[in-house]
Design an enzyme around this catalytic site. Structure first.
Site, PDB file in Angstrom:
ATOM      1  N   ASN A  41      31.894  45.790  48.595  1.00  0.00           N
ATOM      2  CA  ASN A  41      32.286  45.192  49.867  1.00  0.00           C
ATOM      3  C   ASN A  41      31.982  43.687  49.852  1.00  0.00           C
ATOM      4  O   ASN A  41      31.024  43.237  49.217  1.00  0.00           O
ATOM      5  CB  ASN A  41      31.606  45.884  51.059  1.00  0.00           C
ATOM      6  CG  ASN A  41      30.098  45.982  50.947  1.00  0.00           C
ATOM      7  OD1 ASN A  41      29.555  46.105  49.868  1.00  0.00           O
ATOM      8  ND2 ASN A  41      29.415  45.941  52.077  1.00  0.00           N
ATOM      9  N   GLU A  54      36.132  49.947  48.861  1.00  0.00           N
ATOM     10  CA  GLU A  54      37.333  50.699  48.460  1.00  0.00           C
ATOM     11  C   GLU A  54      38.512  49.741  48.277  1.00  0.00           C
ATOM     12  O   GLU A  54      39.317  49.883  47.353  1.00  0.00           O
ATOM     13  CB  GLU A  54      37.690  51.742  49.532  1.00  0.00           C
ATOM     14  CG  GLU A  54      36.717  52.898  49.651  1.00  0.00           C
ATOM     15  CD  GLU A  54      35.534  52.619  50.577  1.00  0.00           C
ATOM     16  OE1 GLU A  54      35.187  51.446  50.796  1.00  0.00           O
ATOM     17  OE2 GLU A  54      34.948  53.601  51.062  1.00  0.00           O
TER      18      GLU A  54
END
Ligand code: THU
Length: 126
Positions: A41, A54
């Site tokens: 992140n 992701e």
């Protein structure tokens, strides 16, 4: 292999830029054709401009020519058994299918493995 994805997700989490939430998230993807990508992140002082691990991992897959996600490991050093956020479920769904396996991880390893059909039932898709 799932255990290799776990190791890679933990490694990716160490690269997180998360000075605001202090949640260091790492993700590792394996595509159907056996390629592996990872991501962390990346937060921003303007909070909504940050993005999830992701998303970083998927962007690496796309830049390598795209593909279909067969399995993914998600790890956060500060949370037990993290699950992908709602937005990421939709992003994973874009490049996977109901059988895509998501390994929910923490310091104990892979704690549970679920598929996208369970994580995002009745997903929006064209
Ligand atoms: N985060 C991820 O990277 N993936 C998820 O699935 C859940 C949340 C990040 C976003 C933000 O940087 C921090 O975790 C706290 O929400």
């Amino acid at each position: 292999m799932a255990s290799a994805l776990y190791t890679l997700a933990v490694k990716a989490s160490k690269k997180a830029h998360a000075p605001y939430s202090k949640f260091h998230v790492g993700v590792a993807i394996e595509t159907k054709d056996g390629r592996v990508f990872s991501g962390c992140n990346i937060e921003n002082a303007s909070y909504p401009e940050g993005w999830c691990a992701e998303t970083t991992a998927i962007s690496h897959m796309i830049m390598d020519g795209g593909g279909t996600i067969a399995q993914m490991a998600v790890y956060c050093g500060e949370m037990d058994k993290i699950t992908p956020c709602g937005g990421c479920r939709q992003r994973i769904s874009e490049f996977g299918n109901v059988d895509t396996i998501i390994h929910l991880c923490d310091k104990n390893g892979i704690v549970e493995s679920v598929n996208m059909g369970e994580l995002l039932p009745r997903a929006f898709n064209f």
